[in-house]
Design a protein around this motif. Structure first.
Motif, short mmCIF file in Angstrom:
data_model
loop_
_atom_site.label_atom_id
_atom_site.label_comp_id
_atom_site.label_asym_id
_atom_site.label_seq_id
_atom_site.Cartn_x
_atom_site.Cartn_y
_atom_site.Cartn_z
N UNK A 1 -34.10 34.77 23.66
CA UNK A 1 -32.77 34.61 23.20
C UNK A 1 -31.87 35.08 24.11
N UNK A 2 -30.43 34.69 23.59
CA UNK A 2 -29.27 35.12 24.43
C UNK A 2 -28.11 35.58 23.31
N UNK B 1 -32.58 42.24 18.20
CA UNK B 1 -31.73 41.82 19.37
C UNK B 1 -30.48 41.67 19.06
N UNK B 2 -30.08 41.04 17.92
CA UNK B 2 -28.66 41.12 17.35
C UNK B 2 -28.10 42.26 16.89
N UNK B 3 -28.84 43.33 16.29
CA UNK B 3 -28.15 44.49 16.11
C UNK B 3 -28.02 45.39 17.22
N UNK B 4 -28.63 45.20 18.27
CA UNK B 4 -28.37 46.08 19.60
C UNK B 4 -27.01 45.36 19.99
N UNK B 5 -26.85 44.23 20.04
CA UNK B 5 -25.58 43.38 20.70
C UNK B 5 -24.31 43.95 19.81
N UNK B 6 -24.53 44.07 18.64
CA UNK B 6 -23.50 44.53 17.79
C UNK B 6 -23.10 46.04 17.73
N UNK B 7 -24.34 46.79 17.95
CA UNK B 7 -24.07 48.19 17.97
C UNK B 7 -23.46 48.61 19.26
N UNK C 1 -20.91 39.76 19.57
CA UNK C 1 -20.68 39.64 18.16
C UNK C 1 -21.68 39.32 17.39
N UNK C 2 -23.10 39.51 17.81
CA UNK C 2 -24.43 39.50 17.34
C UNK C 2 -24.69 37.90 17.27
N UNK C 3 -23.99 37.00 17.63
CA UNK C 3 -24.24 35.70 17.64
C UNK C 3 -25.27 35.15 18.64
N UNK C 4 -26.05 34.07 18.47
CA UNK C 4 -26.80 33.39 19.46
C UNK C 4 -25.99 32.40 20.43
N UNK C 5 -26.09 32.83 21.74
CA UNK C 5 -25.50 32.01 22.67
C UNK C 5 -26.54 30.78 23.18
N UNK C 6 -27.89 30.93 23.16
CA UNK C 6 -28.96 30.04 23.30
C UNK C 6 -30.12 30.76 22.67
N UNK C 7 -31.07 29.88 22.00
CA UNK C 7 -32.15 30.44 21.54
C UNK C 7 -31.93 30.85 19.91
N UNK C 8 -32.91 31.33 19.31
CA UNK C 8 -34.22 31.78 19.76
C UNK C 8 -35.30 30.56 19.96
N UNK C 9 -36.00 30.67 21.32
CA UNK C 9 -36.80 29.44 21.73
C UNK C 9 -38.21 29.76 21.19
N UNK D 1 -32.90 38.85 25.38
CA UNK D 1 -34.16 39.09 24.91
C UNK D 1 -35.24 37.72 25.75
N UNK D 2 -36.18 38.37 26.22
CA UNK D 2 -37.04 37.47 27.07
C UNK D 2 -38.60 37.71 26.79
#
Length: 306
Positions: free
Chosen positions: A252-253, A206-212, A257-265, A219-220
């Motif tokens: 997660x959201x 999830x973090x890689x796709x955000x940065x890429x 930049x690949x940083x969490x805004x909320x989660x992971x839960x 992610x849900x």
């Protein structure tokens, strides 16, 4: 489409369906949409195949070279609680989206109108209640291929919205490099990744796709306990070796930049919520833009067959 909105409130529901009960799960979906709307969410996201469930742990009596009649009956139950698109269930969800004045994205198992093939499908609803688009999973993973057929390139769907282009891939489709590239090529800003994967390494994806992709990634996943499965399934004994918490979540959201805004839960049902600063999409493109100065169309070319 140039976005006209500079912020977006997203709600992500990590929840359990009423397993193999489409009507009850639609009722729960409508209730959860209303709860997200009470928090002023403008986009509400549900997991992969929330209706009628991700059939984790079930064999349906399939082994290589043979099937059983009892397994066929479990499969028919799953089939009968899958939905037509469009159909009465999509009308209910669309009406809930209209009442919430929100975009709603939800995973379902779709019954084809012309045959008895099932598809793992992602549905997009607009704030006016209309069904804006669908995406059928291109490649079911492992034993999923015994349940769902394959989608094609015609449903690599991207939706224009006031906050920019929105689209996504389902679960391990996100490991298909060219499928991701096809989404980036269409200018996705809000990238949806409903899944059944709760591994820690999925968080890295999830973090890689955000940065890429220089996009927000949503992610849900479901939260499911073994006790939630119907007790009268013919092959419920398949679950004897499964842990009580069969899917702990991991929704997660993530920002571009690949940083969490909320989660992971993990470990419970719940709603994640975050306010997305859409200006970050421009700021992160200053040094890397996958469909701009880093695309290099003079060297690479992607062709999608539809």
């Amino acid at each position: 489409m140039n976005p006209t909105q500079q912020a977006l409130r997203v709600a992500v529901w990590q929840a359990a369906p009423v397993i193999m009960d489409a009507a009850a799960t639609v009722d729960k979906t409508v209730h959860l949409i209303a709860r997200a709307a009470a928090s002023d969410a403008q986009l509400v996201v549900f997991p992969e195949v929330f209706i009628p469930a991700y059939p984790r742990g079930l064999s349906f009596g399939f082994v290589v070279g043979s099937r059983t009649e009892a397994g066929r009956r479990d499969w028919q139950r799953y089939y009968d609680n899958s939905i037509l698109v469009p159909g009465p269930e999509t009308e209910q969800i669309g009406e809930a989206a209209r009442e919430a004045c929100a975009y709603v994205v939800i995973g379902v198992t779709e019954r084809d109108r012309m045959n008895r093939t099932l598809y793992c499908t992602l549905l997009y609803f607009g704030p006016d209640g209309s069904l804006l688009g669908t995406h059928r999973k291109l490649k079911p993973t492992g034993s999923e291929r015994l349940i769902w057929g394959e989608g094609d390139g015609s449903t690599l769907t991207v939706i224009d919205t006031p906050f920019g282009r929105m689209g996504g891939l389902i679960c391990w489709e996100n490991y298909m490099v060219l499928a991701r590239a096809a989404m980036y090529q269409q200018g996705v800003r809000i990238y949806l990744a409903p899944t059944a994967d709760f591994r820690e390494v999925w968080q890295s994806t999830m973090r890689h796709i955000a940065v890429e992709g220089r996009c927000f990634v949503i992610g849900c996943n479901q939260y499911v306990e073994k006790s939630m499965y119907p007790h009268d399934l013919h092959y419920r004994k398949d679950l004897d070796s499964q842990p009580e918490v069969m899917c702990p979540g991991g929704s997660c959201i993530v920002d571009p930049y690949g940083e969490y805004l909320d989660g992971p839960l993990f470990g419970e049902e719940g709603m994640l919520i975050a306010d997305l600063d859409l200006g970050a999409l421009t700021r992160t493109a200053m040094d890397f833009d996958p469909i701009g100065h880093y695309e290099r169309p003079d060297v690479f070319r992607l062709e999608v067959t539809k």
